[in-house]
Design a protein around this motif. Sequence first.
Motif, PDB file in Angstrom:
ATOM      1  N   HIS A 139       1.003  -1.101   0.056  1.00 20.73           N
ATOM      2  CA  HIS A 139       0.011   0.012  -0.083  1.00 20.73           C
ATOM      3  C   HIS A 139       0.928   1.308   0.014  1.00 20.73           C
ATOM      4  O   HIS A 139       1.515   1.619   1.291  1.00 20.73           O
ATOM      5  N   VAL A 141       2.139   5.053   0.176  1.00 19.69           N
ATOM      6  CA  VAL A 141       1.803   6.615   0.586  1.00 19.69           C
ATOM      7  C   VAL A 141       2.536   7.558  -0.408  1.00 19.69           C
ATOM      8  O   VAL A 141       3.780   7.290  -0.403  1.00 19.69           O
ATOM      9  N   ASP A 223      -2.682   8.009   1.029  1.00 16.75           N
ATOM     10  CA  ASP A 223      -2.704   6.831   0.995  1.00 16.75           C
ATOM     11  C   ASP A 223      -3.264   6.294  -0.163  1.00 16.75           C
ATOM     12  O   ASP A 223      -3.640   4.865  -0.645  1.00 16.75           O
ATOM     13  N   TYR A 272       3.717   0.247   2.652  1.00 17.95           N
ATOM     14  CA  TYR A 272       3.274  -0.395   4.054  1.00 17.95           C
ATOM     15  C   TYR A 272       2.562  -1.391   3.748  1.00 17.95           C
ATOM     16  O   TYR A 272       1.707  -1.747   2.513  1.00 17.95           O
TER      17      TYR A 272
END
Length: 448
Positions: A139, A141, A223, A272
């Motif tokens: 994920h 950002v 995000d 992440y």
Amino acid sequence: MKSHASTLLAEVRTFRQNHPDVRYVDLIALDIPGHFYGKRYPIEMLEKVAAGSPLKLPQNAVLLGAQGGLFKIGDYCFNDGDPDANRRLVPGTLKPVSWESQPLGQMLITSDGTEAPIEFEPREVLAKVLERLQHKGIHPVVAFELEFYLFDKKLDNGLPQFARDPLSDDADDQPNLHIERLSRFSEVLDDMAQTAKDQGIDITVITAEIGPGQFEINFGHLDDGLRAADWAALFCRSTRGVALKHGYRASFMAKPYLQYPGSGMHVHVSLYDGAGNNLLAAHQQQPLRHAVAGCLELLPHCMPIFSPNSNAFRRLGGTVNAATRASWGFEDRDACVRIPESDPRNLRIEHRLASADANPYLVLAAILVGLEHGLEAKREPIAPLNEDRSSGTDFPLEMLEAVRAMHHQPVLRDKLGAEFVDVYCENKRQDHLAFQQEIHAREYRWFL
């Protein structure tokens, strides 16, 4: 689907209530060179689209060259009947346009998420990369930083003139980083920032850069990679409009002056897992080194994305903080890939190579593919500049060479899509050749 339509319909109706004087809304999307195309819709028709009526635009609008012309690319444009393709409204992007003389709205549209997305649409390319990463539990950002120049509104025989200092009415022709420049140009800068915020963009830091009339705007970390790229694209549009309203011309051109620094697009990316752990910081930051190695390996093959026109390659001529080789380093602004000092939670890369006029969707897609490739290949990077100032690998410094390097690169064809790579490379090749079809005065001075 019904819930999605009701959300859009509510957005349009709320907009109409809050802005009863707006009669038209520009429905816009970014093409391959990074320009907006679209249609101006009556607000009543927009409500019907939000309720589920089809929204169609020519598929080949995505393929426009830098000057708006169409090139023959495979069977596209001239052998395909110029078909329409479905678009959809992007929720949350219906905002007022304050820089036009008449009340107006604007809203992003895209083919991603439709039944037949356009494979070479920039937003769709990024959407597919992000979807693949999400399936892998990665994920991103993301935060963009954009540099730009202010010029006088009027050109001098086609050439830009220095912006006029509002206090002295003299040309702001001195390179500096002085905070006073922010004060002198505060009226237009404040309007740019507020207008961006009205578009839903999180503006953070404003910096006076080194070049005369040059500034940098930072955006907040997100995000949602698509939304982060949306912000960068929409900021360019609103900033140009606000500048004209104040008697200036704002430009994201990569290298408007040979003697002064160019304008870049810096992208901060951290990765992440689903639990919120920073993937780059695990195992004594070994994944960070792998990710850097992947970025540097693919960087020479992504140059048509990072430097999308002839002028953008001029920016790589060795001026301040502009790398001429693929390199990395800790807290080193001479590197293409910089690792800013941070705690493990916020460990990230800062990709500094792209020019300010590059397509933000494609720049982010290329960076993420480099990170993804590095995490999978698990190779060690070359030495950082902190250890060896000569460390780095060569990358193309001319468009046709760059296109050749990109066209047959297997990782890019796999992860960005072979159809996109074919279309993009041919678009850049033909744009470059079209740019050459003019004899400049210097050629007569040298060769007549």
